[in-house]
Scaffold this active site. Structure first.
Site, PDB file in Angstrom:
ATOM      1  N   ASP A  32      -7.668  15.071  10.214  1.00  0.00           N
ATOM      2  CA  ASP A  32      -7.376  13.719   9.715  1.00  0.00           C
ATOM      3  C   ASP A  32      -8.017  12.687  10.631  1.00  0.00           C
ATOM      4  O   ASP A  32      -8.422  13.009  11.757  1.00  0.00           O
ATOM      5  CB  ASP A  32      -5.853  13.477   9.642  1.00  0.00           C
ATOM      6  N   TYR A 149      -9.585   3.894  -8.175  1.00  0.00           N
ATOM      7  CA  TYR A 149      -8.956   5.059  -7.532  1.00  0.00           C
ATOM      8  C   TYR A 149      -8.857   6.205  -8.556  1.00  0.00           C
ATOM      9  O   TYR A 149      -9.185   7.354  -8.264  1.00  0.00           O
ATOM     10  CB  TYR A 149      -7.574   4.639  -7.021  1.00  0.00           C
ATOM     11  N   LYS A 153     -10.838   9.924  -8.702  1.00  0.00           N
ATOM     12  CA  LYS A 153     -10.098  11.181  -8.821  1.00  0.00           C
ATOM     13  C   LYS A 153     -10.647  12.009  -9.984  1.00  0.00           C
ATOM     14  O   LYS A 153     -10.779  13.223  -9.888  1.00  0.00           O
ATOM     15  CB  LYS A 153      -8.607  10.905  -9.047  1.00  0.00           C
ATOM     16  N   ASN A 178       3.355  10.251  -8.344  1.00  0.00           N
ATOM     17  CA  ASN A 178       4.291   9.496  -7.484  1.00  0.00           C
ATOM     18  C   ASN A 178       5.176  10.363  -6.593  1.00  0.00           C
ATOM     19  O   ASN A 178       6.360  10.564  -6.888  1.00  0.00           O
ATOM     20  CB  ASN A 178       5.206   8.618  -8.342  1.00  0.00           C
ATOM     21  N   GLU A 191       2.929   1.401   0.877  1.00  0.00           N
ATOM     22  CA  GLU A 191       4.066   2.221   0.449  1.00  0.00           C
ATOM     23  C   GLU A 191       4.220   2.171  -1.069  1.00  0.00           C
ATOM     24  O   GLU A 191       3.860   1.208  -1.713  1.00  0.00           O
ATOM     25  CB  GLU A 191       5.359   1.761   1.135  1.00  0.00           C
ATOM     26  N   LYS A 192       4.807   3.262  -1.610  1.00  0.00           N
ATOM     27  CA  LYS A 192       5.040   3.347  -3.053  1.00  0.00           C
ATOM     28  C   LYS A 192       6.417   2.787  -3.385  1.00  0.00           C
ATOM     29  O   LYS A 192       7.228   2.537  -2.497  1.00  0.00           O
ATOM     30  CB  LYS A 192       4.986   4.804  -3.483  1.00  0.00           C
ATOM     31  N   GLN A 218       8.915  -1.652 -16.379  1.00  0.00           N
ATOM     32  CA  GLN A 218       7.881  -0.608 -16.392  1.00  0.00           C
ATOM     33  C   GLN A 218       8.520   0.712 -15.953  1.00  0.00           C
ATOM     34  O   GLN A 218       9.438   0.710 -15.131  1.00  0.00           O
ATOM     35  CB  GLN A 218       6.676  -0.986 -15.517  1.00  0.00           C
ATOM     36  N   ARG A 283       4.746   5.558 -17.305  1.00  0.00           N
ATOM     37  CA  ARG A 283       4.100   6.817 -16.892  1.00  0.00           C
ATOM     38  C   ARG A 283       5.180   7.848 -16.623  1.00  0.00           C
ATOM     39  O   ARG A 283       6.200   7.539 -16.001  1.00  0.00           O
ATOM     40  CB  ARG A 283       3.252   6.590 -15.645  1.00  0.00           C
TER      41      ARG A 283
HETATM   42  P1  NAD Z   1      -1.724   9.733   2.787  1.00  0.00           P
HETATM   43  O1  NAD Z   1      -2.506   8.453   2.740  1.00  0.00           O
HETATM   44  O2  NAD Z   1      -0.457   9.759   3.533  1.00  0.00           O
HETATM   45  O3  NAD Z   1      -2.650  10.915   3.292  1.00  0.00           O
HETATM   46  C1  NAD Z   1      -4.042  10.893   3.138  1.00  0.00           C
HETATM   47  C2  NAD Z   1      -4.626  11.155   4.506  1.00  0.00           C
HETATM   48  O4  NAD Z   1      -6.051  11.203   4.388  1.00  0.00           O
HETATM   49  C3  NAD Z   1      -4.306  10.052   5.532  1.00  0.00           C
HETATM   50  O5  NAD Z   1      -3.602  10.568   6.631  1.00  0.00           O
HETATM   51  C4  NAD Z   1      -5.664   9.524   5.920  1.00  0.00           C
HETATM   52  O6  NAD Z   1      -5.764   9.174   7.298  1.00  0.00           O
HETATM   53  C5  NAD Z   1      -6.548  10.715   5.600  1.00  0.00           C
HETATM   54  N1  NAD Z   1      -7.930  10.274   5.461  1.00  0.00           N
HETATM   55  C6  NAD Z   1      -8.384   9.220   4.739  1.00  0.00           C
HETATM   56  N2  NAD Z   1      -9.703   9.092   4.922  1.00  0.00           N
HETATM   57  C7  NAD Z   1     -10.078  10.071   5.783  1.00  0.00           C
HETATM   58  C8  NAD Z   1     -11.308  10.435   6.353  1.00  0.00           C
HETATM   59  N3  NAD Z   1     -12.425   9.750   6.093  1.00  0.00           N
HETATM   60  N4  NAD Z   1     -11.343  11.495   7.205  1.00  0.00           N
HETATM   61  C9  NAD Z   1     -10.204  12.189   7.507  1.00  0.00           C
HETATM   62  N5  NAD Z   1      -9.010  11.882   6.988  1.00  0.00           N
HETATM   63  C10 NAD Z   1      -8.949  10.840   6.128  1.00  0.00           C
HETATM   64  O7  NAD Z   1      -1.489  10.151   1.250  1.00  0.00           O
HETATM   65  P2  NAD Z   1      -0.514  11.225   0.612  1.00  0.00           P
HETATM   66  O8  NAD Z   1       0.551  10.494  -0.109  1.00  0.00           O
HETATM   67  O9  NAD Z   1      -0.153  12.262   1.610  1.00  0.00           O
HETATM   68  O10 NAD Z   1      -1.482  11.846  -0.507  1.00  0.00           O
HETATM   69  C11 NAD Z   1      -2.249  13.015  -0.292  1.00  0.00           C
HETATM   70  C12 NAD Z   1      -3.188  13.226  -1.460  1.00  0.00           C
HETATM   71  O11 NAD Z   1      -2.455  13.275  -2.692  1.00  0.00           O
HETATM   72  C13 NAD Z   1      -4.208  12.108  -1.638  1.00  0.00           C
HETATM   73  O12 NAD Z   1      -5.437  12.677  -2.023  1.00  0.00           O
HETATM   74  C14 NAD Z   1      -3.668  11.277  -2.767  1.00  0.00           C
HETATM   75  O13 NAD Z   1      -4.672  10.608  -3.465  1.00  0.00           O
HETATM   76  C15 NAD Z   1      -2.988  12.340  -3.614  1.00  0.00           C
HETATM   77  N6  NAD Z   1      -1.911  11.776  -4.422  1.00  0.00           N
HETATM   78  C16 NAD Z   1      -0.793  11.318  -3.813  1.00  0.00           C
HETATM   79  C17 NAD Z   1       0.217  10.767  -4.583  1.00  0.00           C
HETATM   80  C18 NAD Z   1       1.482  10.245  -3.951  1.00  0.00           C
HETATM   81  O14 NAD Z   1       2.335   9.765  -4.683  1.00  0.00           O
HETATM   82  N7  NAD Z   1       1.645  10.323  -2.638  1.00  0.00           N
HETATM   83  C19 NAD Z   1       0.075  10.671  -5.982  1.00  0.00           C
HETATM   84  C20 NAD Z   1      -1.095  11.140  -6.551  1.00  0.00           C
HETATM   85  C21 NAD Z   1      -2.080  11.709  -5.774  1.00  0.00           C
END
Ligand code: NAD
Length: 328
Positions: A32, A149, A153, A178, A191-192, A218, A283
């Site tokens: 990370d 975004y 994806k 979510n 934050e969500k 919503q 959703r």
């Molecule tokens: P998060 O932001 O807590 O974790 C993502 C991590 O990726 C972060 O720690 C960030 O530092 C790291 N990152 C970003 N750019 C980087 C880079 N260039 N190099 C190395 N690390 C990098 O998010 P999360 O909630 O843990 O989500 C994880 C995955 O699940 C993501 O891909 C997100 O899009 C997907 N997702 C999450 C949710 C949700 O509700 N949390 C919903 C749909 C999809």
């Protein structure tokens, strides 16, 4: 010993996933840009670095991992994704990460690789009715996500599936809906809704007021992080490549979410509705496909996860308060 690589291990879901893989006896490398904010990592090896850099990514693949989880993305809550101000960064950063990680996994012949897509890929036109959103997997096309975004994806989902077809790789793609729980971002704009609601209610006095973006009618569903990790592992080890929803089918309005959190807190709370970024009108996860393909779907009630999350956020809030209280 089985080995796993978790990209995005310093994030919310990645941190929980690493803990679970360790509990199962894996040797785990986490990667990370940063360490976890709220807990020590459980990874055996944690490498700080930028997954947009292909040379760094190649270094991370120094062995043939049994399981690779690609969760790293430039993401955030509605306040980050829907203003438009971060569109170029979101698309460029996340697409570059996915291109690099998948290519390095191919070069090292990684056994299987998981990619976390999102419910944000679903067309906005199917999510206008808050009572009847359509998020069945096949409804993704004709594509019309409501954010860049979501478009990134969708592109990356296709990238993983194309590598599976053309290079014989074992790829698994989930669309998370979510996800929430302890040790997730709870303040600062990324934050969500569940975390934001818990923070607002925890900070408000009894009989106080909280702000809600829009009219609060919503609808959304929210999945507790433990069930997200469970679904991720089950999909990864199944024969089904996806894309498949990993989400809860317990759909609530944002107003109902606020009421549930207030009830957990034991507070009477008034809602003040203010303009703000909203996303789609409705959703909900559709879990027919996941049930059919891997014979599993999340079942836990929203309230159970919210109780744990509220307790954790309340502790964070009071921890943050402490220096000020001591000083005053
Ligand atoms: P998060 O932001 O807590 O974790 C993502 C991590 O990726 C972060 O720690 C960030 O530092 C790291 N990152 C970003 N750019 C980087 C880079 N260039 N190099 C190395 N690390 C990098 O998010 P999360 O909630 O843990 O989500 C994880 C995955 O699940 C993501 O891909 C997100 O899009 C997907 N997702 C999450 C949710 C949700 O509700 N949390 C919903 C749909 C999809």
């Amino acid at each position: 010993m089985r080995t796993a690589l978790v990209c995005g291990a310093g994030g919310f879901i990645g941190g929980h996933l690493v803990k679970r893989l360790k509990a199962e006896g894996f040797w785990v490398r986490g990667v990370d840009l940063k360490f976890n904010e709220f807990a020590e990592t459980a990874a055996d090896d944690f490498c700080i670095g930028d997954l947009r850099d292909p040379l760094f990514v190649r270094e991370m693949f120094d062995r043939r991992f049994d399981e690779v989880y690609q969760l790293a993305a430039d993401m955030g809550g509605a306040g980050y994704i829907f203003t438009g101000a971060n569109d170029a960064a979101i698309m460029h950063n996340s697409a570059t990460i996915n291109l690099n990680v998948l290519e390095a996994a191919r070069c090292r012949n990684a056994s299987r690789i998981f990619y976390s897509s999102s419910a944000c890929i679903y067309p906005a036109y199917n999510q206008e009715d808050p009572d009847n959103p359509n998020c069945a997997e096949e409804s993704a096309y004709p594509a019309a996500p409501d954010s860049e975004y979501g478009w990134e994806k969708l592109f990356s989902e296709r990238l993983y599936l194309a590598y599976a077809r053309n290079h014989g790789m074992t790829c698994r793609v989930a669309r998370y809906h979510n996800i929430f729980g302890p040790e997730g971002t709870w303040t600062g704009g990324k934050e969500k809704a569940p975390a934001a609601m818990c923070r607002k209610v925890a900070a408000a006095p009894d009989n106080g007021e909280i702000e809600i973006w829009g009219d609060g009618e919503q609808t959304r569903s929210f999945l507790y992080v433990d069930e997200c990790v469970e679904g991720t592992l089950r999909l990864m080890r199944s024969d089904f490549c996806g894309p498949v929803n990993i989400g809860s089918e317990e759909m609530v309005t944002i107003n109902a979410l606020a009421t549930m959190v207030a009830d957990i807190a034991g507070k009477r709370i008034r809602r003040r509705h203010i303009p703000g970024p909203l996303g789609v009108r409705g959703r909900n996860s559709d879990n027919r496909l996941i049930r059919a393909k891997i014979d599993w779907a999340p079942e836990r009630p929203l309230r159970m996860g919210l109780e744990r999350t509220y307790a954790w956020i309340e502790r964070q809030l009071h921890r943050n308060d402490q220096p000020q209280r001591l000083a005053s």
